[in-house]
Design a protein around this motif. Sequence first.
Motif, PDB file in Angstrom:
ATOM      1  N   GLY A 212       0.773  -1.234   0.000  1.00  0.00           N
ATOM      2  CA  GLY A 212       0.000   0.000   0.000  1.00  0.00           C
ATOM      3  C   GLY A 212       0.802   1.280   0.000  1.00  0.00           C
ATOM      4  N   ASP A 213       2.140   1.182  -0.104  1.00  0.00           N
ATOM      5  CA  ASP A 213       2.932   2.395  -0.248  1.00  0.00           C
ATOM      6  C   ASP A 213       3.333   2.572  -1.720  1.00  0.00           C
ATOM      7  OD1 ASP A 213       2.671   3.340   2.365  1.00  0.00           O
ATOM      8  OD2 ASP A 213       4.267   2.056   3.102  1.00  0.00           O
ATOM      9  N   ASP A 214       4.540   2.931  -2.013  1.00  0.00           N
ATOM     10  CA  ASP A 214       4.881   3.470  -3.330  1.00  0.00           C
ATOM     11  C   ASP A 214       4.746   2.531  -4.525  1.00  0.00           C
ATOM     12  OD1 ASP A 214       6.332   6.337  -3.043  1.00  0.00           O
ATOM     13  OD2 ASP A 214       6.638   5.142  -1.254  1.00  0.00           O
ATOM     14  N   TRP A 215       5.040   1.267  -4.382  1.00  0.00           N
ATOM     15  CA  TRP A 215       5.252   0.468  -5.588  1.00  0.00           C
ATOM     16  C   TRP A 215       4.036  -0.366  -6.004  1.00  0.00           C
ATOM     17  CZ3 TRP A 215       8.950   3.410  -6.395  1.00  0.00           C
ATOM     18  CH2 TRP A 215       9.945   3.664  -5.449  1.00  0.00           C
ATOM     19  N   PHE A 216       3.319  -0.923  -5.065  1.00  0.00           N
ATOM     20  CA  PHE A 216       2.129  -1.720  -5.347  1.00  0.00           C
ATOM     21  C   PHE A 216       1.036  -1.383  -4.333  1.00  0.00           C
ATOM     22  CE2 PHE A 216       5.630  -4.289  -6.922  1.00  0.00           C
ATOM     23  CZ  PHE A 216       5.147  -4.926  -8.054  1.00  0.00           C
ATOM     24  N   HIS A 217      -0.207  -1.589  -4.741  1.00  0.00           N
ATOM     25  CA  HIS A 217      -1.319  -1.621  -3.792  1.00  0.00           C
ATOM     26  C   HIS A 217      -2.038  -2.946  -3.996  1.00  0.00           C
ATOM     27  CE1 HIS A 217      -2.066   2.662  -2.152  1.00  0.00           C
ATOM     28  NE2 HIS A 217      -0.784   2.538  -2.472  1.00  0.00           N
ATOM     29  N   ASN A 218      -1.921  -3.819  -3.022  1.00  0.00           N
ATOM     30  CA  ASN A 218      -2.579  -5.122  -3.078  1.00  0.00           C
ATOM     31  C   ASN A 218      -2.305  -5.829  -4.404  1.00  0.00           C
ATOM     32  OD1 ASN A 218      -3.986  -4.823  -0.496  1.00  0.00           O
ATOM     33  ND2 ASN A 218      -5.253  -3.310  -1.550  1.00  0.00           N
ATOM     34  N   GLY A 219      -1.062  -5.746  -4.869  1.00  0.00           N
ATOM     35  CA  GLY A 219      -0.634  -6.468  -6.053  1.00  0.00           C
ATOM     36  C   GLY A 219      -0.715  -5.704  -7.349  1.00  0.00           C
ATOM     37  N   ALA A 220      -1.445  -4.590  -7.397  1.00  0.00           N
ATOM     38  CA  ALA A 220      -1.516  -3.775  -8.608  1.00  0.00           C
ATOM     39  C   ALA A 220      -0.321  -2.826  -8.624  1.00  0.00           C
ATOM     40  CB  ALA A 220      -2.829  -2.997  -8.648  1.00  0.00           C
ATOM     41  N   PHE A 221       0.389  -2.781  -9.753  1.00  0.00           N
ATOM     42  CA  PHE A 221       1.641  -2.025  -9.844  1.00  0.00           C
ATOM     43  C   PHE A 221       1.372  -0.559 -10.131  1.00  0.00           C
ATOM     44  CE2 PHE A 221       5.282  -0.657 -12.641  1.00  0.00           C
ATOM     45  CZ  PHE A 221       6.148  -0.405 -11.587  1.00  0.00           C
ATOM     46  N   ARG A 222       1.997   0.308  -9.335  1.00  0.00           N
ATOM     47  CA  ARG A 222       1.882   1.759  -9.527  1.00  0.00           C
ATOM     48  C   ARG A 222       2.867   2.199 -10.604  1.00  0.00           C
ATOM     49  NH1 ARG A 222       0.628   6.139  -5.005  1.00  0.00           N
ATOM     50  NH2 ARG A 222      -1.577   5.629  -4.803  1.00  0.00           N
TER      51      ARG A 222
END
Length: 642
Positions: A212-222
């Motif tokens: 939930g921080d910079d790179w993924f949220h629950n597996g979805a890539f930012r």
Amino acid sequence: MKIRITIAAMLVAGLALTAGAATAQKRAPSAGDTPRAFVQPTEGFDHERREVMIPMRDGVKLHTVILVPKGAHHAGILLTRTPYDATGMTSLAPSGTLAAVLDGYDNAPDVVVGGGYIRVVQDVRGKYGSEGDYVMNRPLAGTPLNPGKVDHSTDTYDTIDWLVKHVPESNGRVGIIGISYDGFLPLMALINPHPALKVAVPMNPMVDGWNGDDWFHNGAFRQQNLPYMLEQEASRDNSVKWWSNYRDEYDLYLSAGSAGALAKSRGLDQTGFWTKVAQHPAYDDYWQQQAMDRILAERPLTVPTLLVHSLFDQEDIHGAVAVWQALKDTDGAGNLKLAIGPWNHGQQIHEASALGPIKWGQDTGLWFRRHVLAPFLAQYLVDGAPKADLARVTAFETGTNAWRRLADWGAAPTQRLYLKPGAALGFAPATDPAQTVDYVSDPAKPVPFRARPILPVGYEGELTWPNWLVDDQREASGRTDVVSFTTPVLTAPVKISGKPMVHLTAATSGTDADWVVKLIDVYPDQVAGDKAMGGYQLAIAMDIFRGRYRESPSVAKPVAADTPLLYRFALPDANHVFLPGHRIMVQVQSSWFPLYDRNPQRFVPNIMFARPGDYVKATQRITVAGPDGSYIALPVVGAAAD
């Protein structure tokens, strides 16, 4: 006009030439007009600037700027460690005053100057003026991810040890403070703290890059963080820049196809961190071993610590509260405090009377600095300072727009808010037999996460990124691939305090799916005294979940097609009152682009490298009645009624 040259004028000119010649003789001979080493006169400055290279235990030296107030004696030291250029962070204005040169990121100059602190800012190893190699969020030493003997914990220890021995104006007490990456670094300092470290303030810290921080949220890539990855790692001084031929980021990321294809086109495959991220799309040991809440939970907290969380943090909305939850029940010594404000990422050290169009009725940043941050730091760093009168949790309540003193956070009982047929929403379940609401998700036309054109992530130029979490959600609610559920107009306030939990029963015709759920406060159609807010849809908490991780975050599995399945995940923390006259809305959709990469909706081993032919339309069905009807468990602490 004629020019007259008098004898007196000639004498004056001669004297000037003689004086100039004498001055020139004092300068060291040079091939040009620029001196070999210019010495900045500091007459009138209210501080002394020292730049030193502090040796670490492995011999690497770290560039450190020390700003000592004139006349300082027995003063506390306030340290920030950063990958963002210590020189730049301490040279923010051409001025001889500390208040001006510190007027920017991480510094809270009113607190620094008001407290009389010696301000220290240091480049982490491998960045800007420091020696050594750079590793993004360098893991703990002596672990599989870092078999060496140095990390940010040891570097902080060695830095503090040097400072208390070589800065004679100090009282031997050190505090560490920082935001974001610089907020992650105070957490690292807590692992094996130097005895002189007396207080820590991690603000909006990077804690768990997958959860939930910079790179993924629950597996979805930012994927909109790809430019940050490139600029942070491609050079020591961030001189290598991302480039784009598009005004609208939506067009850029859609034309690229996958996140992996875009990364390769910009040379990111030459850098270390992107390579690691691409190899670890699931929550495996790579991410779990770096999660700071897990690491700190295994150790006693011996340093007084103030965690600072922003309710509308567009970058690190997970971290501070995750550390709070990991440590609060083991903090028998009372060392842990939590402050929650209505800010975006780092806004608490700036003017904060509004966020986008949302007005709070007060400068919440100034209030926090005066009533929480300044007294907390002073208690531990300033000789003779009184004990700070802080509650265990200090939280701003949106809706009523008031500060609250709380004994705990995250312990509120929950009440179910049901999604119902007919786009309805309420606290009583539907009496209808099982029903579904359908929509078609098309990866060729993903749902924008905000109104287009979507500008890059950034803090310079057209400044829109910091406010996206308070964007009006009417932009999405009018699409056919977004379904909305709304309560009747509220006749009593509904107060929530904590983390809403999504219980979504849904089916997809594909073999993978993303689920985006938003909890929204719908304003009255007309708002007295604030015409622009009429009908505004303000998101209170929203997040995304990647379906392949439904059974386990560490193992990706295909989703059974056309099968109703339960997806359970948390939304970010909220401290909000839905007021009478407002309505509550829940929106559900299956893309949030281009902030997050598109799910192909056909299972592939690694979505980052999905091929164009992998992306397919899917029919999504949300169960809204019957025994498996979808709902959100709200942490309700006030009245709730249909």
